[in-house]
Design a protein around this motif. Sequence first.
Motif, short mmCIF file in Angstrom:
data_model
loop_
_atom_site.label_atom_id
_atom_site.label_comp_id
_atom_site.label_asym_id
_atom_site.label_seq_id
_atom_site.Cartn_x
_atom_site.Cartn_y
_atom_site.Cartn_z
N HIS A 100 -90.15 21.94 8.53
CA HIS A 100 -90.93 22.14 8.98
C HIS A 100 -92.40 21.35 9.30
CE1 HIS A 100 -92.22 21.92 4.79
NE2 HIS A 100 -93.04 21.99 5.40
N ILE A 101 -91.88 20.37 8.76
CA ILE A 101 -92.60 19.34 8.98
C ILE A 101 -91.84 18.47 10.97
CG2 ILE A 101 -93.53 16.47 8.40
CD1 ILE A 101 -93.03 17.91 6.15
N THR A 102 -90.95 18.15 10.49
CA THR A 102 -89.39 17.44 11.91
C THR A 102 -89.97 17.99 13.12
OG1 THR A 102 -88.02 18.09 10.83
CG2 THR A 102 -88.38 15.77 9.76
N GLY A 103 -89.62 19.91 12.90
CA GLY A 103 -89.31 20.51 13.38
C GLY A 103 -88.70 20.84 14.61
N LEU A 104 -87.23 20.24 13.75
CA LEU A 104 -86.16 20.26 14.01
C LEU A 104 -84.93 21.22 14.02
CD1 LEU A 104 -84.76 16.31 12.44
CD2 LEU A 104 -85.68 17.35 15.23
N CYS A 105 -84.02 22.03 14.40
CA CYS A 105 -83.62 23.04 14.50
C CYS A 105 -82.47 22.17 12.59
CB CYS A 105 -82.99 22.87 15.13
SG CYS A 105 -81.57 22.15 15.87
N SER A 106 -81.63 23.71 12.58
CA SER A 106 -81.17 23.31 11.26
C SER A 106 -80.34 23.11 11.72
CB SER A 106 -80.40 25.51 10.52
OG SER A 106 -79.94 25.66 11.82
N TYR A 107 -79.40 22.85 12.72
CA TYR A 107 -78.11 22.00 13.63
C TYR A 107 -78.75 20.66 12.92
CZ TYR A 107 -74.56 19.96 15.77
OH TYR A 107 -73.86 18.50 16.04
N MET A 108 -79.67 20.34 13.89
CA MET A 108 -80.03 18.73 13.62
C MET A 108 -80.80 18.25 12.20
SD MET A 108 -79.49 16.46 16.59
CE MET A 108 -78.74 16.90 18.32
N GLN A 109 -81.28 19.41 11.73
CA GLN A 109 -81.93 18.73 10.18
C GLN A 109 -80.86 18.01 9.74
OE1 GLN A 109 -84.96 18.28 9.78
NE2 GLN A 109 -84.91 18.02 7.43
N GLU A 110 -79.17 18.91 9.36
CA GLU A 110 -78.87 18.78 9.12
C GLU A 110 -78.32 17.64 9.20
OE1 GLU A 110 -74.53 20.71 7.85
OE2 GLU A 110 -75.35 21.61 8.72
N ILE A 111 -77.98 17.43 10.10
CA ILE A 111 -77.49 15.88 10.81
C ILE A 111 -77.82 14.72 10.79
CG2 ILE A 111 -76.84 14.55 13.05
CD1 ILE A 111 -75.57 17.16 14.24
#
Length: 213
Positions: free
Chosen positions: A161-172
């Motif tokens: 919710h801070i980075t604005g990444l999707c769940s796929y990119m957040q995990e990477i």
Amino acid sequence: LILLDSLLQERTMLSLRGNISIFSPNKLNLPISQIGCSLHTSPVLKRRGAKKVRKISEEMRESMAKGPWYKKPTLVMTSPLGTTVHPVNKFESKEEDFLKEVDAKSCEDFPVDIEDPYSKVPKMCVLCPRKFKENIMPSYKNPKLLSQFVSPHTGHVYQAHITGLCSYMQEIVEREVDRSRVAGFMSTKVINPQYSQDPPLFNPNKPMKPNSL
């Protein structure tokens, strides 16, 4: 039952041939139907006799041969239609010009192919491969990119919710940060022990709080 019926018929025929051979045609000139021996396998069929022939008059036969009353003979065209002279339309060229003019003017009213103005913009995160021409994939060998998603005070990776990444990119990103630290490309931030027992004033992972008002 069928086998029994055929055996009885064969036995009856043999007995009939034996009875007829006794009598000579000069002494006894009778049809087979009047002889005591019968070809029927049951008394019911014997009493019923042969199939009755329907007696129809000649007029009835002729009317039946013609078919039903509502069935009429097919019409055969005998007149020479090919040689019939038909009138020529004198205004054919003018009608064609008028139709072409109508088509040319009506083309302006056709709908124009444009993008849907009410379509929603597809959501794309910061590192989405559809957003840039070059595919930017986070790697443990690129600490400058990964450090932008890590808190400089705690060393924790910011949440989605801070980075604005999707769940796929957040995990990477989280996986590559751990690999980069193991490989020695990024440093591991640790809180000073003298401040570890302080009560937390706020949650650094969730700095945005809902307004109660």
